[in-house]
Design a protein around this motif. Structure first.
Motif, PDB file in Angstrom:
ATOM      1  N   ILE B 134     -46.919  49.935  80.911  1.00  0.00           N
ATOM      2  CA  ILE B 134     -46.418  50.598  79.763  1.00  0.00           C
ATOM      3  C   ILE B 134     -47.175  51.725  79.121  1.00  0.00           C
ATOM      4  O   ILE B 134     -46.717  52.733  78.666  1.00  0.00           O
ATOM      5  N   VAL B 135     -48.760  51.682  79.281  1.00  0.00           N
ATOM      6  CA  VAL B 135     -49.336  52.639  78.977  1.00  0.00           C
ATOM      7  C   VAL B 135     -49.001  53.999  79.651  1.00  0.00           C
ATOM      8  O   VAL B 135     -49.021  55.073  79.310  1.00  0.00           O
ATOM      9  N   ALA B 136     -48.566  53.860  81.170  1.00  0.00           N
ATOM     10  CA  ALA B 136     -47.994  55.076  81.869  1.00  0.00           C
ATOM     11  C   ALA B 136     -46.830  55.596  81.477  1.00  0.00           C
ATOM     12  O   ALA B 136     -46.664  56.803  81.391  1.00  0.00           O
ATOM     13  N   VAL B 385     -54.487  46.889  71.584  1.00  0.00           N
ATOM     14  CA  VAL B 385     -55.050  47.859  72.825  1.00  0.00           C
ATOM     15  C   VAL B 385     -54.217  49.000  72.813  1.00  0.00           C
ATOM     16  O   VAL B 385     -54.489  50.214  72.820  1.00  0.00           O
ATOM     17  N   LEU B 386     -53.025  48.717  72.716  1.00  0.00           N
ATOM     18  CA  LEU B 386     -51.915  49.842  72.763  1.00  0.00           C
ATOM     19  C   LEU B 386     -52.214  50.788  71.513  1.00  0.00           C
ATOM     20  O   LEU B 386     -52.298  51.919  71.613  1.00  0.00           O
ATOM     21  N   LYS B 387     -52.304  50.343  70.405  1.00  0.00           N
ATOM     22  CA  LYS B 387     -52.766  51.211  68.960  1.00  0.00           C
ATOM     23  C   LYS B 387     -54.117  51.871  69.229  1.00  0.00           C
ATOM     24  O   LYS B 387     -54.029  52.995  68.976  1.00  0.00           O
ATOM     25  N   ILE B 391     -50.810  54.556  70.940  1.00  0.00           N
ATOM     26  CA  ILE B 391     -49.577  54.126  71.453  1.00  0.00           C
ATOM     27  C   ILE B 391     -48.697  53.223  70.370  1.00  0.00           C
ATOM     28  O   ILE B 391     -49.433  52.345  69.857  1.00  0.00           O
ATOM     29  N   ASP B 392     -47.752  53.503  69.798  1.00  0.00           N
ATOM     30  CA  ASP B 392     -47.080  52.651  68.879  1.00  0.00           C
ATOM     31  C   ASP B 392     -46.322  51.639  69.443  1.00  0.00           C
ATOM     32  O   ASP B 392     -45.527  51.596  70.408  1.00  0.00           O
ATOM     33  N   PRO B 393     -46.957  50.217  69.305  1.00  0.00           N
ATOM     34  CA  PRO B 393     -46.591  49.120  70.042  1.00  0.00           C
ATOM     35  C   PRO B 393     -44.968  48.641  69.599  1.00  0.00           C
ATOM     36  O   PRO B 393     -44.413  48.154  70.440  1.00  0.00           O
ATOM     37  N   THR B 394     -44.430  49.165  68.639  1.00  0.00           N
ATOM     38  CA  THR B 394     -43.181  48.648  68.227  1.00  0.00           C
ATOM     39  C   THR B 394     -42.242  49.531  68.825  1.00  0.00           C
ATOM     40  O   THR B 394     -40.935  49.425  68.852  1.00  0.00           O
ATOM     41  N   HIS B 395     -42.466  50.781  69.780  1.00  0.00           N
ATOM     42  CA  HIS B 395     -41.780  51.395  70.346  1.00  0.00           C
ATOM     43  C   HIS B 395     -40.778  50.602  71.374  1.00  0.00           C
ATOM     44  O   HIS B 395     -41.169  49.554  72.117  1.00  0.00           O
ATOM     45  N   GLN B 396     -39.406  50.705  71.224  1.00  0.00           N
ATOM     46  CA  GLN B 396     -38.491  50.199  71.899  1.00  0.00           C
ATOM     47  C   GLN B 396     -38.013  50.849  73.324  1.00  0.00           C
ATOM     48  O   GLN B 396     -37.542  51.843  73.260  1.00  0.00           O
ATOM     49  N   GLY B 402     -29.253  45.186  78.578  1.00  0.00           N
ATOM     50  CA  GLY B 402     -28.925  45.751  77.253  1.00  0.00           C
ATOM     51  C   GLY B 402     -29.628  45.097  76.073  1.00  0.00           C
ATOM     52  O   GLY B 402     -29.180  45.377  74.878  1.00  0.00           O
ATOM     53  N   ARG B 403     -30.744  44.676  76.502  1.00  0.00           N
ATOM     54  CA  ARG B 403     -31.617  44.007  75.225  1.00  0.00           C
ATOM     55  C   ARG B 403     -32.683  44.936  75.011  1.00  0.00           C
ATOM     56  O   ARG B 403     -33.661  45.273  76.044  1.00  0.00           O
ATOM     57  N   PRO B 404     -32.835  45.733  73.717  1.00  0.00           N
ATOM     58  CA  PRO B 404     -34.065  46.514  73.795  1.00  0.00           C
ATOM     59  C   PRO B 404     -35.286  45.572  73.439  1.00  0.00           C
ATOM     60  O   PRO B 404     -35.186  44.668  72.813  1.00  0.00           O
ATOM     61  N   ILE B 405     -36.283  46.089  74.075  1.00  0.00           N
ATOM     62  CA  ILE B 405     -37.656  45.485  74.169  1.00  0.00           C
ATOM     63  C   ILE B 405     -38.628  46.333  73.499  1.00  0.00           C
ATOM     64  O   ILE B 405     -38.798  47.359  74.160  1.00  0.00           O
ATOM     65  N   ARG B 406     -39.603  45.810  72.929  1.00  0.00           N
ATOM     66  CA  ARG B 406     -40.649  46.566  72.451  1.00  0.00           C
ATOM     67  C   ARG B 406     -41.747  46.606  73.402  1.00  0.00           C
ATOM     68  O   ARG B 406     -42.007  45.721  74.144  1.00  0.00           O
TER      69      ARG B 406
END
Lengths: 585, 419
Positions: B134-136, B385-387, B391-396, B402-406
């Motif tokens: 996710i970080v990368a 950790v992301l914050k 990094i915005d943790p709520t980014h989708q 077909g399911r958006p995931i944060r």
């Protein structure tokens, strides 16, 4: 005597290790001859202490060895039914039904299917699908020398009876039932399960029987390997019944009823009570003292998160409860329902999975989320295969034969429509061209290793040491390349993997031209440069070089043997790293 | 030891980056451009595989029934005591915060590892990416020629790219710093060139009549990227021959210590996520002996890493996180061991925008109450950790199903975040 020795050596390769023991004892004897004084002293000691210190343990060890050898040598008799002779015409008829349905689609979309693929290419697909490797140079020679028109069918039978079929095909299929990377699954238990499945398939045991055994068997895994299906979930603790219900519906029916565990399924009609009713069938099974066993009269209780209370749930199947017949225990009843002849989902699901293993892409993906079957009057390809399977004793060998005989399996993977994304997609979806799919990590490993050997690599031909070495190498390779359980999402084509293929030790060892590897032997044995290049191509890609390739490569083969060996190494390296090698086509 | 000869490229680099390089000695020039907070963030995870005991690491309860023989020592953070087997780390604790109340529902290694490496529980319909992936994904680095997610040491559950794709799978290096995993091209140049031109010819033959399909395989692009990597200067981050002996000693000459040292070198090159694994924490028997033994690897490596990052002004841009898949039971079992315990375990974290010197949560010293004070679920940890990495943790992300995931479903813990 010969038969006995033959059987003996096939099992655990005991013979080579016995030879090794003999050799060691000779060395020891030499040693004692050299040190005479010591030897005498040692003998005295031996005589004095022999009864309690040496003779007994030796006798004991020998007894164990004999016992193991006896047990190991026993059940090695399998009769292979030959299918080609009796069923050739019949198989063609079933395949024609599939072809007619495919043709209908092609006509509807007015697409022209690809031309037929070259026999050798189909042969490569067949080997990759059934024995998990490209054919060896030895096999290619035998295949090409075979004049019979039904040679592909014969080889299908031959590959199914091959020990590599158990190692590869049964393992891949088995992953649908037993998660191969589950923490609690011991490697020997996994192997035992796979061997049981493989042998059952080879013997033509009905798939419905195999499924029943997995769902309902009780006992210990050493005796009933199928119990692994149940015991694995039970050993993981909480909610085992729910997980078993989920696995049962996914593995055997191709349905994700478990989404209903927490909420009603958004698309299909599954509801939470249906799921719980199914789970209740596993409510009585327990894993105790390493045995899978059932305790009658044990109610199935669910903790309701919302109501914060416990409720008792009665076993109930989600549809067609009339298929249930009496069984000794709940699981046995469930098994009769799952495998019932009229349960179309059951045979459609396995037809879809086997189609996927044969063609690299399942007829419908994902394999565990199939749409509800359409009306019986409007059968699709899966229905045709499923019906044929039911009419032939649920023998999966039959299913494999039918799929191999379909046009979809025999079409080329080239087509002028593949110049453009949109038309490519249309042709691929309609099975008008053979799908190009990435080799699984196991296939990749086995194909590379096979290409580096002239003879066919089979476990029974290897000695214990090379077998162990191979097993370790494969384990590591597969681990580095991708996780076995999700073969569908394991990708071999990432950059680190490419680096590994380009310069890793494995490639380096296999493409090295020594007297023990195929590259070395090809360099030495081939009569001229053209044959030499051709042999490399056959060993790696199961085809001969095309004119432009020939023109490019041949100059590299000029010169002395050393230069030729270098050229062979270069060709091997090149072919190992080609898309053609890494992708089934 | 002689200096390796400079080639033309090196010389040019030296010439252009002269001023900089003198300001920050001992560092590669390309990576040394930016320091401090301006630098894009990286994540180093020290993964204690098998489930470390909170009682023998960051949450000791000496003198109680559950505490066993483990003693506690004071650290550079007032009021925070850790197990006495970590004397060097105790001196670096002011760089870190302690959470003693992580909670999860997964007590099985496999499922717990999945949760603690991704921040999500297993889901049969899709595979979640590891936090490193996710970080990368969130912080792409165009100049990076080596993989953005790297796993060092013996890791049984490789961090995967999941629905973000195979290019975010971790590159695994089992023995960091050894020549065994040398990824450099090893053939003499002319022969390598010949092989590559061969490959062009074979690829052309295969592409005939399959253009779209072959393009889709990304085979050629992957080859190019792989070759770029094999010839990349950045690969030297994997080698330790130019590290002074003192550095190796400081990190402790264990596989894990060398991993931490390589980790520091990798993030200097701009690698986004490095995971260093120390295994064998599954101490169902001989819990205390085994933890003491493991501390001899963990303590110097972790302490030296923090010291090193701090000295090089990399700590503000690097989040360091140390944890395992769960903790271990307060109750000591018959084999002098502790069993799996996902209800109330510890982790250490610091660096980046994370606040240091904090102590969150507490477990019951009698071991009777199961839920700790101030329980923190794993998703909240990762949202934090992301914050902490900007990094915005709520980014989708739109997944293929077909399911958006944060990036994370958790809520960031404000107390651990600066300003």
């Amino acid at each position: 005597m010969t038969t006995k020795r033959y059987r003996f050596s096939r099992f655990f390769n005991i013979q080579p290790s016995l030879f090794a023991a003999k050799r060691i004892s000779l060395v020891v004897a030499d040693y004692y001859r050299a040190d005479r004084g010591d030897r005498i002293q040692f003998r005295i000691k031996l005589l004095m202490n022999a009864p309690k210190h040496l003779l007994l343990p030796t006798a004991f060890a020998l007894a164990i060895l004999c016992l193991v050898a006896w047990v190991a040598a026993r059940p090695n008799i399998i009769s292979y039914h030959s299918e080609t002779t009796e069923g050739g015409k019949d198989v063609a008829m079933a395949a024609d039904q599939v072809n007619a349905l495919l043709q209908e689609t092609w006509t509807d979309y007015s697409i022209e299917p690809a031309a037929g693929a070259d026999d050798l290419q189909v042969y490569r697909r067949l080997a990759l699908a059934l024995v998990g490797t490209a054919p060896s140079l030895e096999e290619i020679r035998r295949f090409e020398a075979d004049p019979s028109p039904d040679r592909l069918q014969q080889w299908t039978t031959r590959f199914i009876s091959d020990s590599r079929f158990v190692e590869y095909f049964a393992a891949r299929l088995g992953d649908a039932f037993v998660d191969p990377v589950a923490e609690d699954l011991k490697p020997h238990q996994r192997e035992r399960f796979r061997r049981w499945l493989g042998k059952s398939l080879q013997q033509g045991t009905a798939y419905s029987e195999i499924a029943r055994e997995m769902i309902a068997a009780h006992g210990v895994f050493a005796d009933r390997p199928a119990t692994t299906f149940v015991s694995l979930e039970l050993s993981l603790g909480d909610q085992a019944a729910e997980r078993l219900a989920a696995r049962t519906s996914r593995a055997f029916l191709g349905q994700r009823i478990d989404c209903a565990q927490c909420h009603d399924h958004p698309f299909a009609e599954w509801t939470q009570p249906q799921f719980e009713g199914l789970a209740a069938y596993y409510g009585q099974v327990q894993f105790r003292d390493a045995r899978v066993q059932d305790t009658h009269s044990r109610p199935f209780v669910i903790e309701d998160d919302r109501a914060q209370e416990e409720r008792t749930v009665a076993p109930e199947v989600p549809f067609d409860s009339q298929w249930i017949s009496d069984g000794k225990h709940l699981r046995a009843q469930l098994a009769t329902w799952v495998t019932h002849t009229e349960n179309r989902r059951f045979r459609r699901a396995i037809a879809n999975r086997v189609w996927g293993l044969m063609l690299g892409r399942a007829f419908i993906t994902p394999v565990d989320d199939l749409p509800d079957p359409s009306s019986p009057d409007d059968p699709d390809v899966l229905d045709v295969l499923a019906t044929d399977l039911a009419n032939h004793g649920d023998d999966l060998r039959r299913l494999i034969h039918v799929i191999v005989a379909t046009r979809a399996f025999n079409l080329a993977s080239t087509h002028e429509a593949l110049e453009d994304e949109e038309s490519a997609q249309q042709h691929e979806e309609a099975w008008a061209v053979f799908p190009v799919t990435e080799l699984s990590p196991q296939q990749m490993f086995r194909a590379m290793q096979q290409a580096a050997a002239v003879k066919t690599l089979r476990a029974e031909n290897a000695n214990t040491f090379s077998a162990i070495r191979r097993y370790e190498q494969q384990d590591r390779f597969v681990n580095d390349y991708g996780i076995a359980s999700d073969a569908e999402d394991a990708q071999a084509s990432t950059i680190p993997h490419t680096v590994q293929r380009l310069s890793g030790n494995f490639t380096r060892q296999l493409s090295n031209a020594t007297l023990l590897t195929a590259p070395g032997r090809i360099a030495v044995m081939s009569t001229d440069a053209t044959t030499c290049l051709e042999n490399c191509y056959l060993a790696c890609l199961s085809r001969r070089p095309m004119p432009d390739e020939r023109k490019h490569f041949l100059p590299q083969f000029a010169g002395n043997l050393n230069r030729r060996a270098n050229a062979v190494e270069d060709v091997y390296w090149t072919l190992f790293n080609s898309a053609e090698f890494c992708w089934n086509h | 030891m002689s200096q390796p000869p400079l080639d033309r490229r090196d010389l040019l680099k030296w010439a252009t980056g002269l001023g900089m390089s003198f300001a920050i000695p001992g560092l590669d020039l390309r990576a040394a451009e930016r320091r401090g907070e301006e630098r894009p963030r990286s994540l180093i995870t020290l993964w204690l595989s098998g489930g470390p005991s909170q009682l023998e690491t960051w949450d000791p309860h000496p003198g109680t029934k559950i505490g066993g023989p483990t003693q506690a020592i004071a650290t550079s953070t007032p009021d925070v005591k850790i197990a006495s087997s970590f004397p060097r780390l105790a001196e670096q604790m002011h760089h870190l915060s302690v959470i003693r109340s992580l909670v999860s529902k997964e007590g099985d290694h496999e499922r717990a590892t999945y949760l603690v490496k991704t921040g999500f529980r297993t889901d049969p319909t899709l595979r979640h990416p590891s936090v490193g992936a996710i970080v990368a994904h969130a912080l792409p680095n165009k100049r990076l020629e080596i993989p953005p997610v790297i796993s060092l040491g013996y890791d049984n559950h490789l961090s995967r790219g999941g629905f973000l794709g195979g290019r975010f799978d971790a590159l695994r290096v089992r023995q960091p710093g050894s020549s065994e995993n040398d990824m450099r091209a090893w053939l003499a140049e002319p022969r390598q060139q010949r092989r590559l031109s061969n490959l062009d010819v074979v690829t052309q033959a295969f592409t005939r009549g399959r253009k779209v399909v072959v393009d889709r395989t990304m085979h050629v692009q992957n080859l190019d990227a792989a070759l770029k990597m094999m010839n990349s200067d950045q690969l030297k981050a994997f080698r330790l021959d130019d590290e002074p002996e003192a550095a190796r000693t400081a990190y402790g000459d264990s596989n894990f210590g060398l991993g931490c040292l390589v980790a520091r070198r990798l993030i200097e090159q701009g690698v986004r996520a490095v995971e260093v694994t120390l295994q064998n924490f599954d101490t169902h028997n001989n819990n205390f002996g085994q933890h003491n033994e493991l501390a001899t690897s963990l303590d110097p490596a972790f302490a030296a890493l923090l010291e090193d990052l701090h000295e090089r002004d990399l700590l503000a841009s690097t989040v360091v996180l140390c944890l395992g898949e769960f903790g271990r039971t307060p109750k000591i079992n018959g084999a002098n061991g502790r069993d799996h315990w996902p209800a109330g375990f510890s982790c250490l974290l610091g660096g980046g925008n994370l606040r240091s010197g904090m102590l969150l949560g507490a477990t019951d010293p009698t071991g009777e109450r199961k839920t700790p004070e101030d329980p923190i679920p794993i998703p909240d940890l990762y949202a934090t950790v992301l914050k902490g990495m900007g990094i915005d943790p709520t980014h989708q992300i739109n997944t293929s199903i077909g399911r958006p995931i944060r990036y994370s479903d958790g809520t960031p813990i404000d107390r651990l975040l600066d300003g």
